[in-house]
Motif scaffolding. Sequence first.
Motif, PDB file in Angstrom:
ATOM      1  N   GLN A 135       0.826  -1.201   0.000  1.00  0.00           N
ATOM      2  CA  GLN A 135       0.000   0.000   0.000  1.00  0.00           C
ATOM      3  C   GLN A 135       0.870   1.265   0.000  1.00  0.00           C
ATOM      4  O   GLN A 135       0.528   2.267  -0.640  1.00  0.00           O
ATOM      5  CB  GLN A 135      -0.940  -0.007   1.201  1.00  0.00           C
ATOM      6  N   GLU A 136       1.985   1.227   0.688  1.00  0.00           N
ATOM      7  CA  GLU A 136       2.906   2.365   0.682  1.00  0.00           C
ATOM      8  C   GLU A 136       3.464   2.584  -0.723  1.00  0.00           C
ATOM      9  O   GLU A 136       3.626   3.727  -1.168  1.00  0.00           O
ATOM     10  CB  GLU A 136       4.062   2.137   1.664  1.00  0.00           C
ATOM     11  N   ALA A 137       3.754   1.490  -1.444  1.00  0.00           N
ATOM     12  CA  ALA A 137       4.239   1.619  -2.817  1.00  0.00           C
ATOM     13  C   ALA A 137       3.182   2.276  -3.695  1.00  0.00           C
ATOM     14  O   ALA A 137       3.504   3.099  -4.570  1.00  0.00           O
ATOM     15  CB  ALA A 137       4.610   0.245  -3.369  1.00  0.00           C
ATOM     16  N   ALA A 138       1.907   1.947  -3.454  1.00  0.00           N
ATOM     17  CA  ALA A 138       0.821   2.560  -4.221  1.00  0.00           C
ATOM     18  C   ALA A 138       0.720   4.051  -3.929  1.00  0.00           C
ATOM     19  O   ALA A 138       0.445   4.858  -4.833  1.00  0.00           O
ATOM     20  CB  ALA A 138      -0.505   1.869  -3.895  1.00  0.00           C
ATOM     21  N   VAL A 139       0.943   4.439  -2.684  1.00  0.00           N
ATOM     22  CA  VAL A 139       0.937   5.859  -2.321  1.00  0.00           C
ATOM     23  C   VAL A 139       2.010   6.604  -3.113  1.00  0.00           C
ATOM     24  O   VAL A 139       1.770   7.672  -3.688  1.00  0.00           O
ATOM     25  CB  VAL A 139       1.168   6.041  -0.807  1.00  0.00           C
ATOM     26  N   LEU A 140       3.210   6.030  -3.172  1.00  0.00           N
ATOM     27  CA  LEU A 140       4.319   6.682  -3.872  1.00  0.00           C
ATOM     28  C   LEU A 140       4.047   6.797  -5.367  1.00  0.00           C
ATOM     29  O   LEU A 140       4.314   7.846  -5.974  1.00  0.00           O
ATOM     30  CB  LEU A 140       5.614   5.899  -3.627  1.00  0.00           C
ATOM     31  N   GLU A 141       3.516   5.728  -5.978  1.00  0.00           N
ATOM     32  CA  GLU A 141       3.230   5.791  -7.411  1.00  0.00           C
ATOM     33  C   GLU A 141       2.168   6.845  -7.710  1.00  0.00           C
ATOM     34  O   GLU A 141       2.248   7.561  -8.708  1.00  0.00           O
ATOM     35  CB  GLU A 141       2.770   4.426  -7.923  1.00  0.00           C
ATOM     36  N   THR A 142       1.170   6.950  -6.852  1.00  0.00           N
ATOM     37  CA  THR A 142       0.119   7.944  -7.060  1.00  0.00           C
ATOM     38  C   THR A 142       0.679   9.354  -6.936  1.00  0.00           C
ATOM     39  O   THR A 142       0.328  10.245  -7.721  1.00  0.00           O
ATOM     40  CB  THR A 142      -1.020   7.733  -6.051  1.00  0.00           C
ATOM     41  N   PRO A 177     -12.386   0.232  -7.314  1.00  0.00           N
ATOM     42  CA  PRO A 177     -10.958   0.597  -7.278  1.00  0.00           C
ATOM     43  C   PRO A 177     -10.522   1.054  -5.893  1.00  0.00           C
ATOM     44  O   PRO A 177     -11.272   1.730  -5.175  1.00  0.00           O
ATOM     45  CB  PRO A 177     -10.872   1.749  -8.298  1.00  0.00           C
ATOM     46  N   GLY A 178      -9.310   0.686  -5.507  1.00  0.00           N
ATOM     47  CA  GLY A 178      -8.820   0.996  -4.167  1.00  0.00           C
ATOM     48  C   GLY A 178      -8.883   2.462  -3.815  1.00  0.00           C
ATOM     49  O   GLY A 178      -9.147   2.819  -2.665  1.00  0.00           O
ATOM     50  N   LEU A 179      -8.639   3.342  -4.773  1.00  0.00           N
ATOM     51  CA  LEU A 179      -8.674   4.777  -4.503  1.00  0.00           C
ATOM     52  C   LEU A 179     -10.076   5.285  -4.173  1.00  0.00           C
ATOM     53  O   LEU A 179     -10.229   6.398  -3.669  1.00  0.00           O
ATOM     54  CB  LEU A 179      -8.128   5.555  -5.705  1.00  0.00           C
ATOM     55  N   VAL A 216      -5.186  -0.653   5.796  1.00  0.00           N
ATOM     56  CA  VAL A 216      -6.368   0.174   5.544  1.00  0.00           C
ATOM     57  C   VAL A 216      -6.026   1.649   5.720  1.00  0.00           C
ATOM     58  O   VAL A 216      -6.379   2.491   4.881  1.00  0.00           O
ATOM     59  CB  VAL A 216      -7.524  -0.219   6.480  1.00  0.00           C
ATOM     60  N   ARG A 217      -5.318   1.975   6.785  1.00  0.00           N
ATOM     61  CA  ARG A 217      -4.960   3.379   7.015  1.00  0.00           C
ATOM     62  C   ARG A 217      -4.110   3.927   5.873  1.00  0.00           C
ATOM     63  O   ARG A 217      -4.286   5.072   5.440  1.00  0.00           O
ATOM     64  CB  ARG A 217      -4.222   3.511   8.351  1.00  0.00           C
ATOM     65  N   THR A 218      -3.209   3.095   5.358  1.00  0.00           N
ATOM     66  CA  THR A 218      -2.355   3.542   4.258  1.00  0.00           C
ATOM     67  C   THR A 218      -3.170   3.714   2.980  1.00  0.00           C
ATOM     68  O   THR A 218      -2.972   4.684   2.231  1.00  0.00           O
ATOM     69  CB  THR A 218      -1.210   2.536   4.032  1.00  0.00           C
ATOM     70  N   ARG A 219      -4.085   2.796   2.726  1.00  0.00           N
ATOM     71  CA  ARG A 219      -4.933   2.921   1.532  1.00  0.00           C
ATOM     72  C   ARG A 219      -5.779   4.191   1.598  1.00  0.00           C
ATOM     73  O   ARG A 219      -5.929   4.901   0.602  1.00  0.00           O
ATOM     74  CB  ARG A 219      -5.818   1.692   1.376  1.00  0.00           C
ATOM     75  N   ILE A 220      -6.329   4.501   2.749  1.00  0.00           N
ATOM     76  CA  ILE A 220      -7.140   5.707   2.881  1.00  0.00           C
ATOM     77  C   ILE A 220      -6.265   6.963   2.741  1.00  0.00           C
ATOM     78  O   ILE A 220      -6.688   7.962   2.147  1.00  0.00           O
ATOM     79  CB  ILE A 220      -7.882   5.710   4.239  1.00  0.00           C
ATOM     80  N   ARG A 221      -5.054   6.902   3.249  1.00  0.00           N
ATOM     81  CA  ARG A 221      -4.134   8.041   3.091  1.00  0.00           C
ATOM     82  C   ARG A 221      -3.835   8.290   1.623  1.00  0.00           C
ATOM     83  O   ARG A 221      -3.685   9.451   1.192  1.00  0.00           O
ATOM     84  CB  ARG A 221      -2.844   7.777   3.885  1.00  0.00           C
ATOM     85  N   ARG A 222      -3.731   7.236   0.854  1.00  0.00           N
ATOM     86  CA  ARG A 222      -3.485   7.387  -0.588  1.00  0.00           C
ATOM     87  C   ARG A 222      -4.597   8.203  -1.246  1.00  0.00           C
ATOM     88  O   ARG A 222      -4.366   8.923  -2.215  1.00  0.00           O
ATOM     89  CB  ARG A 222      -3.386   6.006  -1.228  1.00  0.00           C
ATOM     90  N   GLN A 223      -5.808   8.101  -0.713  1.00  0.00           N
ATOM     91  CA  GLN A 223      -6.955   8.778  -1.323  1.00  0.00           C
ATOM     92  C   GLN A 223      -6.901  10.299  -1.194  1.00  0.00           C
ATOM     93  O   GLN A 223      -7.669  11.006  -1.853  1.00  0.00           O
ATOM     94  CB  GLN A 223      -8.248   8.239  -0.714  1.00  0.00           C
ATOM     95  N   ASP A 254      -6.348  16.666  -4.840  1.00  0.00           N
ATOM     96  CA  ASP A 254      -5.272  17.517  -5.325  1.00  0.00           C
ATOM     97  C   ASP A 254      -5.669  18.065  -6.691  1.00  0.00           C
ATOM     98  O   ASP A 254      -5.828  17.321  -7.667  1.00  0.00           O
ATOM     99  CB  ASP A 254      -3.979  16.701  -5.439  1.00  0.00           C
ATOM    100  N   ALA A 255      -5.824  19.389  -6.788  1.00  0.00           N
ATOM    101  CA  ALA A 255      -6.302  20.004  -8.028  1.00  0.00           C
ATOM    102  C   ALA A 255      -5.359  19.787  -9.203  1.00  0.00           C
ATOM    103  O   ALA A 255      -5.761  19.933 -10.358  1.00  0.00           O
ATOM    104  CB  ALA A 255      -6.514  21.503  -7.810  1.00  0.00           C
ATOM    105  N   GLY A 256      -4.125  19.418  -8.938  1.00  0.00           N
ATOM    106  CA  GLY A 256      -3.164  19.208 -10.021  1.00  0.00           C
ATOM    107  C   GLY A 256      -3.207  17.828 -10.630  1.00  0.00           C
ATOM    108  O   GLY A 256      -2.423  17.530 -11.545  1.00  0.00           O
ATOM    109  N   ARG A 257      -4.108  16.961 -10.162  1.00  0.00           N
ATOM    110  CA  ARG A 257      -4.162  15.587 -10.679  1.00  0.00           C
ATOM    111  C   ARG A 257      -5.534  15.293 -11.277  1.00  0.00           C
ATOM    112  O   ARG A 257      -6.524  15.952 -10.963  1.00  0.00           O
ATOM    113  CB  ARG A 257      -3.862  14.583  -9.559  1.00  0.00           C
ATOM    114  N   ARG A 258      -5.567  14.253 -12.112  1.00  0.00           N
ATOM    115  CA  ARG A 258      -6.822  13.792 -12.698  1.00  0.00           C
ATOM    116  C   ARG A 258      -6.904  12.271 -12.584  1.00  0.00           C
ATOM    117  O   ARG A 258      -5.915  11.566 -12.789  1.00  0.00           O
ATOM    118  CB  ARG A 258      -6.931  14.206 -14.167  1.00  0.00           C
TER     119      ARG A 258
END
Length: 280
Positions: free
Chosen positions: A98-105, A120-122, A150-157, A162-166
């Motif tokens: 989940q931490e790796a997913a945070v970094l990729e996002t 989808p997880g996000l 779970v906490r890490t997945r929610i943090r990814r959200q 972020d207005a700079g992402r789509r």
Amino acid sequence: MSTDHQQGRVALGARLRELRTEADLSGRALAGQLGWVQSKVSKLETGRQTPSPADLDAWASATGSPGAAVELRARLRGLETQYRSWNRQLSGGHRERQEAAVLETRRTQVVRAFESARIPGLLQTADYARHMLAAGCEFIGSPRDTEDAVRTRIRRQEALYDAGRRFHFLVWEAALYVTIGPPEVMAAQLDRLVGLLGLDTVDLGIIPLGSAPRRTPAHGFWIYDERLVIVETINAELWLDSPADIALYRKAWDWLAESAVTGHQAHRLIGRAGASLTPR
């Protein structure tokens, strides 16, 4: 297993065989030195088994070529960059993945994702994610670190705001009916999707069950900008970064998007799924 990964494993095996023959060792003699069964030597040389880093170090030492260990490990890293087994990734639990997913996002400006049988997880609620991750632990047999994951997945959200992402999501309508947890968990998850329909950084398309897409969905996949595609299978993840692979998955996503409905039509499909929920 991907063809590219298997070809790479065969090539690594050929290099191992080359080192053994240069050392004038038979497969039986090498196995005896290493304390292995002879079949392991055969499987490694023919690409039927993936060696561990320790296997490669031992092989290089036993064949009198300790300097080759660096090369062999580099070849192995090349394989693992693309093909990442769940057993290896989740050996310490789900949080690290989940931490790796945070970094990729965080590294990505535009995410495109398609899921055919789950949300989808996000976009998941904490309870939905909790049931998904707990089931994954049970299936793989990995350590249970569900709450941290779970906490890490929610943090990814947080990236969704972020207005700079789509973020562009496609979900097969069937995923709205796959029951994860009790009805109240599903009801909250469907409400979450409705709430995201108005978010200006998120596009959510639902592919109706009665649609006829040009590309039949085979599996879920995520596209990060134009640099990476991640595909989940039952036993592994594939991380694909070749331009040809990325272009093919982008084409698949575009074809699927042709059949998707958005806005009030998507809202109606989500509402219909919610109305079908019955108490257990």
